[in-house]
Design a protein around this motif. Structure first.
Motif, mmCIF file in Angstrom:
data_model
loop_
_atom_site.group_PDB
_atom_site.id
_atom_site.type_symbol
_atom_site.label_atom_id
_atom_site.label_comp_id
_atom_site.label_asym_id
_atom_site.label_seq_id
_atom_site.Cartn_x
_atom_site.Cartn_y
_atom_site.Cartn_z
ATOM 1 N N UNK A 99 -61.708 -13.595 -26.166
ATOM 2 C CA UNK A 99 -61.156 -12.603 -25.100
ATOM 3 C C UNK A 99 -62.000 -11.465 -24.346
ATOM 4 N N UNK A 100 -62.521 -11.187 -24.350
ATOM 5 C CA UNK A 100 -63.210 -10.703 -23.511
ATOM 6 C C UNK A 100 -64.486 -11.068 -22.827
ATOM 7 N N UNK A 101 -65.074 -12.564 -23.426
ATOM 8 C CA UNK A 101 -65.860 -13.406 -22.805
ATOM 9 C C UNK A 101 -64.965 -13.344 -21.660
ATOM 10 N N UNK A 102 -63.397 -14.404 -21.919
ATOM 11 C CA UNK A 102 -62.640 -15.213 -20.867
ATOM 12 C C UNK A 102 -62.175 -13.906 -19.943
ATOM 13 N N UNK A 103 -62.017 -12.960 -20.657
ATOM 14 C CA UNK A 103 -61.600 -11.521 -19.460
ATOM 15 C C UNK A 103 -62.326 -11.906 -18.217
ATOM 16 N N UNK A 104 -63.738 -11.475 -19.038
ATOM 17 C CA UNK A 104 -64.871 -11.267 -17.591
ATOM 18 C C UNK A 104 -65.405 -12.494 -17.134
ATOM 19 N N UNK A 105 -64.900 -13.617 -17.592
ATOM 20 C CA UNK A 105 -64.968 -14.533 -16.716
ATOM 21 C C UNK A 105 -63.755 -14.659 -15.483
ATOM 22 N N UNK A 106 -62.995 -14.232 -16.141
ATOM 23 C CA UNK A 106 -61.696 -13.653 -14.810
ATOM 24 C C UNK A 106 -62.041 -13.279 -13.331
ATOM 25 N N UNK A 107 -62.203 -11.720 -13.913
ATOM 26 C CA UNK A 107 -62.682 -11.011 -13.719
ATOM 27 C C UNK A 107 -63.546 -11.553 -12.625
ATOM 28 N N UNK A 108 -65.464 -11.762 -13.128
ATOM 29 C CA UNK A 108 -66.495 -12.682 -11.799
ATOM 30 C C UNK A 108 -65.351 -13.403 -11.008
ATOM 31 N N UNK A 109 -64.750 -14.365 -11.618
ATOM 32 C CA UNK A 109 -63.705 -14.991 -10.830
ATOM 33 C C UNK A 109 -63.208 -14.608 -9.203
ATOM 34 N N UNK A 110 -62.359 -12.991 -9.858
ATOM 35 C CA UNK A 110 -61.498 -12.676 -8.943
ATOM 36 C C UNK A 110 -62.801 -11.930 -8.252
ATOM 37 N N UNK A 111 -64.008 -11.496 -8.519
ATOM 38 C CA UNK A 111 -64.804 -10.792 -7.364
ATOM 39 C C UNK A 111 -65.210 -11.496 -6.283
ATOM 40 N N UNK A 112 -65.795 -12.814 -7.313
ATOM 41 C CA UNK A 112 -66.240 -13.453 -5.860
ATOM 42 C C UNK A 112 -65.354 -13.989 -4.869
ATOM 43 N N UNK A 113 -63.768 -14.310 -5.561
ATOM 44 C CA UNK A 113 -62.920 -14.555 -4.167
ATOM 45 C C UNK A 113 -62.786 -13.862 -2.849
ATOM 46 N N UNK A 114 -62.571 -11.967 -3.574
ATOM 47 C CA UNK A 114 -62.542 -10.679 -3.193
ATOM 48 C C UNK A 114 -63.841 -10.471 -2.094
ATOM 49 N N UNK A 115 -65.075 -10.732 -2.335
ATOM 50 C CA UNK A 115 -66.744 -10.693 -2.398
ATOM 51 C C UNK A 115 -66.971 -11.601 -0.961
ATOM 52 N N UNK A 116 -66.244 -13.677 -1.027
ATOM 53 C CA UNK A 116 -66.361 -14.497 -0.116
ATOM 54 C C UNK A 116 -65.436 -13.776 0.967
ATOM 55 N N UNK A 117 -64.292 -13.495 0.837
ATOM 56 C CA UNK A 117 -63.114 -12.842 2.197
ATOM 57 C C UNK A 117 -64.175 -11.761 3.026
#
Length: 209
Positions: free
Chosen positions: A38-56
């Motif tokens: 669950x922690x690893x999946x959460x970290x993966x979600x965080x990375x995806x969110x960071x990519x979206x924010x940084x892209x914007x």
């Protein structure tokens, strides 16, 4: 990329990552409650969110420099002012109001990480203020932002992995979220914001108008 800016960026990134916040809290929370997967999946979600924010953020910065070069300079100045304001707010804070201590999770850890990383408008504003302070006017902006973003995401992922590994071996600590600990985190954040702002002011002073 200017190597003289890389060392301060790495230092600032490291200090940002070790400062307790909602991202660290949700990663640790899900790991303690549901295990390492669950922690690893959460970290993966965080990375995806960071990519979206940084892209914007990066898209906005590149467009501002491409069509209105002077606007990019004003964005940097506004970013410095915002960082100073964050520092003042942190110094004056009597409790950790900027960090959620009551973390709510869903049955889908990856959604938790994605939501925490991408749903806070303050994150978008902060990144807009943070990253321009470490770019050089003498090198292509896109190349620098891609490199800085990759370094930031890589460091964030490594730090999340460390937190997951540690949390998987520990039970919830009663000191987690105590006012004294949160207050120390606020003061550390304030000092970091002021250092970044001071560094950026020195850099702008050496850039010809």
């Amino acid at each position: 990329m200017d190597l003289q800016l890389l060392a301060p960026f790495l230092t600032a990134t490291l200090l940002l990552l070790v400062t307790p916040g909602p991202v660290v809290a949700i990663v640790v929370h899900n790991t303690l409650r549901k295990g390492m997967t669950a922690g690893l999946l959460t970290a993966l979600g965080v990375e995806l969110g960071e990519v979206l924010v940084l892209g914007a953020v990066f898209t906005g910065l590149i467009l501002s420099q491409e069509f209105m070069p002077l606007l990019f300079r004003w964005i940097s100045l506004a970013g410095i002012a915002y960082l100073i304001w964050l520092a003042i707010r942190a110094f004056r804070s009597r409790k950790a109001s900027s960090h959620e201590t009551n973390i709510k999770s869903t049955s889908r850890p990856i959604i938790d990480g994605l939501t925490i990383a991408s749903s806070n408008p303050a994150t978008l504003i902060f990144y807009t203020a943070f990253f321009p302070q470490f770019v050089s006017p003498h090198h292509p902006l896109l190349q620098q932002l891609v490199m800085l973003g990759a370094i930031f995401l890589g460091a964030s992922l490594v730090f999340d992995m460390i937190c997951i590994a540690a949390a998987a071996r520990l039970r919830p600590s009663p000191s987690f979220g105590r006012p004294g600990f949160d207050r120390l985190a606020e003061l550390g954040s304030a000092a970091l914001y002021l250092c970044i702002a001071a560094f950026a002011l020195l850099g702008l002073a050496n850039v010809p108008v």
